[in-house]
Scaffold this active site. Structure first.
Site, PDB file in Angstrom:
ATOM      1  N   TYR A 176       0.858  -1.182   0.000  1.00 24.61           N
ATOM      2  CA  TYR A 176       0.000   0.000   0.000  1.00 24.61           C
ATOM      3  C   TYR A 176       0.895   1.233   0.000  1.00 24.61           C
ATOM      4  O   TYR A 176       1.831   1.320   0.799  1.00 24.61           O
ATOM      5  CB  TYR A 176      -0.902   0.024   1.238  1.00 24.61           C
ATOM      6  CG  TYR A 176      -1.487  -1.317   1.599  1.00 24.61           C
ATOM      7  CD1 TYR A 176      -2.339  -1.985   0.717  1.00 24.61           C
ATOM      8  CD2 TYR A 176      -1.177  -1.937   2.806  1.00 24.61           C
ATOM      9  CE1 TYR A 176      -2.870  -3.220   1.034  1.00 24.61           C
ATOM     10  CE2 TYR A 176      -1.700  -3.173   3.136  1.00 24.61           C
ATOM     11  CZ  TYR A 176      -2.542  -3.817   2.252  1.00 24.61           C
ATOM     12  OH  TYR A 176      -3.062  -5.045   2.563  1.00 24.61           O
ATOM     13  N   GLU A 238       1.359 -15.125   3.074  1.00 21.34           N
ATOM     14  CA  GLU A 238       2.348 -14.775   2.050  1.00 21.34           C
ATOM     15  C   GLU A 238       3.725 -15.315   2.415  1.00 21.34           C
ATOM     16  O   GLU A 238       4.519 -15.669   1.537  1.00 21.34           O
ATOM     17  CB  GLU A 238       2.390 -13.265   1.861  1.00 21.34           C
ATOM     18  CG  GLU A 238       1.176 -12.678   1.148  1.00 21.34           C
ATOM     19  CD  GLU A 238      -0.025 -12.466   2.043  1.00 21.34           C
ATOM     20  OE1 GLU A 238      -1.082 -12.076   1.527  1.00 21.34           O
ATOM     21  OE2 GLU A 238       0.089 -12.692   3.268  1.00 21.34           O
ATOM     22  N   ASP A 287      -1.028   8.044 -10.574  1.00 23.56           N
ATOM     23  CA  ASP A 287      -1.261   6.639 -10.285  1.00 23.56           C
ATOM     24  C   ASP A 287      -1.172   5.796 -11.548  1.00 23.56           C
ATOM     25  O   ASP A 287      -0.936   6.304 -12.643  1.00 23.56           O
ATOM     26  CB  ASP A 287      -2.618   6.458  -9.600  1.00 23.56           C
ATOM     27  CG  ASP A 287      -2.617   5.274  -8.657  1.00 23.56           C
ATOM     28  OD1 ASP A 287      -2.871   4.152  -9.131  1.00 23.56           O
ATOM     29  OD2 ASP A 287      -2.339   5.461  -7.461  1.00 23.56           O
TER      30      ASP A 287
END
Length: 487
Positions: A176, A238, A287
């Site tokens: 993030y 993960e 972005d």
């Protein structure tokens, strides 16, 4: 090839001519973005900026700037070999007991890989060789990039955010972006459906008014980094998946500030808390859509300690109009998605996320159609199957005679097999990426499915066209004559 840590991976890339060291001064403010953008568009090497202006810590960029380097990072020799990773994930998502001795023998390699799943916790680790705390915690000492002229502040882009929910024993790793707003504070921009945000929501419901532990690891080994962006089944962490990729257990260490565990070989680790009711307005930033996004409020992460290796490397990237590094990751991970989808929907023959579609916003699917309305079933199945496809706006479905990775064939199928009224499916009021300013309401918009398959009785009352094909004997005859012709 397996890699112990990021430095081991970089050493192997350098031997292959896939890493360029830059020993002239380059600024983290805009210049690194421009260099990495040009390198990526040329399928160029990863780059290590050894003299970032105003800093002594080198910056690593364009690490996964080609699909081939993504495959190498996942321990595979080629992009096509990533299908094997997808098959492994499909098995782990819905494991089946062996059907007999032969099947058990065939599954033995998978069972051996599973032995590498549990991570190994160390008492001490390289990532804690140097510790900043108190007044020494100062993000301005890290060469954090400002990627685009309209960005509001410097931005941490490749941090692996480690969280744990109150109902889970395993930890979640997610990537993030984090806007720097103070020497010890960043804004944690996680969307509501992402693992970190869900963990945080659940924690706040059970522990109102309590600080929430968070850690951010920068510069982990490639298997752990890529594990954080792969569609790992919810039952698998993960760290476990990274152990499968690496063929060796993931080494982790407990943070000095709280009980979260981080990759032991990470270059830099940020430790701290999200304190109750502390939020800030994030953005705007350029972005992966190619636009600056709207501002929105997210939680603030307060950093209590920064730990690092001796002579650390700061791993960074940028996002922008495709192609960018997330788009390249999407191209490679596309091969992982195919076996996952095929196990759930055996009629699917191929699946493609064009990089121009901003990683996931448009998907093209080919299938072996079996009955009227079948294409619409596949559309709804894809939208609901993996969390990654919840924000896919457009799905085009074709028959298996179309090479969906060739836009000329896809456009031909659309223009000859689609009636706009009959074959267009519109679904309103569905979850949409908050970055998608085209939707009428932030986070809520519509989806479109396009059925570009040949139509069956029940779907049309007209005689359907037959594809023109040359006689096979004539083609063979011309093949034989071709070398004698003057073309």
């Amino acid at each position: 090839m397996k890699y112990n840590d990021l430095r081991d991976f970089l050493a192997q890339l350098e031997l292959r001519g896939e890493l360029k060291r830059v020993d002239i001064e380059v600024s983290p403010h805009l210049e690194m973005t421009e260099i990495c953008d040009r390198l990526l568009k040329q399928a160029g090497p990863a780059v290590l900026f050894e003299r970032p202006a105003g800093h002594t810590i080198p910056v690593l960029g364009n690490l996964f700037g080609t699909p081939e380097r993504v495959a190498l990072g996942m321990g595979q020799t080629s992009v096509s070999a990533l299908r094997e990773v997808g098959k492994l994930l499909a098995y782990l998502k819905e494991p089946e007991p062996p059907k007999g001795l032969r099947d058990a023998w065939d599954k033995l390699p998978i069972l051996k890989q599973v032995l590498n799943m549990p991570p190994r916790e160390l008492a001490s680790a390289p990532c804690q060789e140097i510790v900043w705390e108190g007044a020494d915690v100062d993000l301005s000492k890290l060469p954090i990039q400002t990627c685009w002229p309209g960005d509001v502040a410097s931005l941490i882009t490749w941090g692996l955010t480690v969280t744990r929910g109150p109902h889970k024993s395993r930890q979640n790793l997610g990537i993030y972006r984090q806007q720097v707003i103070a020497p010890n504070k960043v804004i944690m921009r996680w969307l509501a459906h992402r693992g970190g945000a869900l963990d945080y929501r659940d924690f706040c419901q059970i522990n109102p008014g309590e600080p929430y532990p968070v850690a951010v690891a920068l510069g982990a080994d490639p298997a752990t980094i890529l594990g954080a962006v792969t569609p790992v089944p919810d039952s698998l962490s993960e760290y476990q998946f990274a152990g499968l990729l690496r063929g060796a257990k993931t080494e982790i260490v407990k943070c000095l500030t709280h009980d979260l565990q981080v990759p032991a070989s990470a270059e830099i680790v940020l430790e701290g808390y999200i304190y109750p009711n502390e939020t800030a307005l994030e953005g705007p930033y350029g972005d992966h859509t190619g636009y600056y996004n709207e501002q929105e409020t997210f939680p603030v992460f307060t950093i209590e300690r920064i730990t690092m290796r001796r002579d650390p490397i700061y791993h960074s990237t940028y996002t922008g109009k495709p192609p960018d590094e997330p788009a390249i990751l999407g191209v490679a991970l596309n091969e992982v998605f195919v076996p996952l989808l095929q196990k759930q929907f055996t009629e699917i023959t191929d699946f493609y996320l064009p990089p121009e579609g901003c990683s996931y916003r448009l998907a093209v699917v080919s299938m072996k159609k079996q009955y009227p309305g079948h294409a619409k079933r596949v559309m709804f199945g894809i939208w609901s199957f993996l969390r990654q496809f919840m924000y896919t706006k457009f799905i085009i479905v074709t028959d298996d005679d179309i090479n969906i990775r060739d836009w000329k064939e896809v456009i031909w199928a659309i223009t000859t097999r689609v009636d706009p009224v009959r074959d267009t499916l519109i679904v309103e009021n569905t979850p949409i990426d908050y970055l998608d300013f085209a939707s009428p309401v932030s986070g809520l918009g519509s989806k479109m499915g396009l059925d570009a398959t040949n139509k069956w009785p029940g779907e049309t009352s007209r005689e359907w066209g037959r594809v023109i094909e040359m006689d096979a004997a004539v083609k063979a005859r011309v093949d034989h004559l071709w070398q004698q012709l003057l073309f």
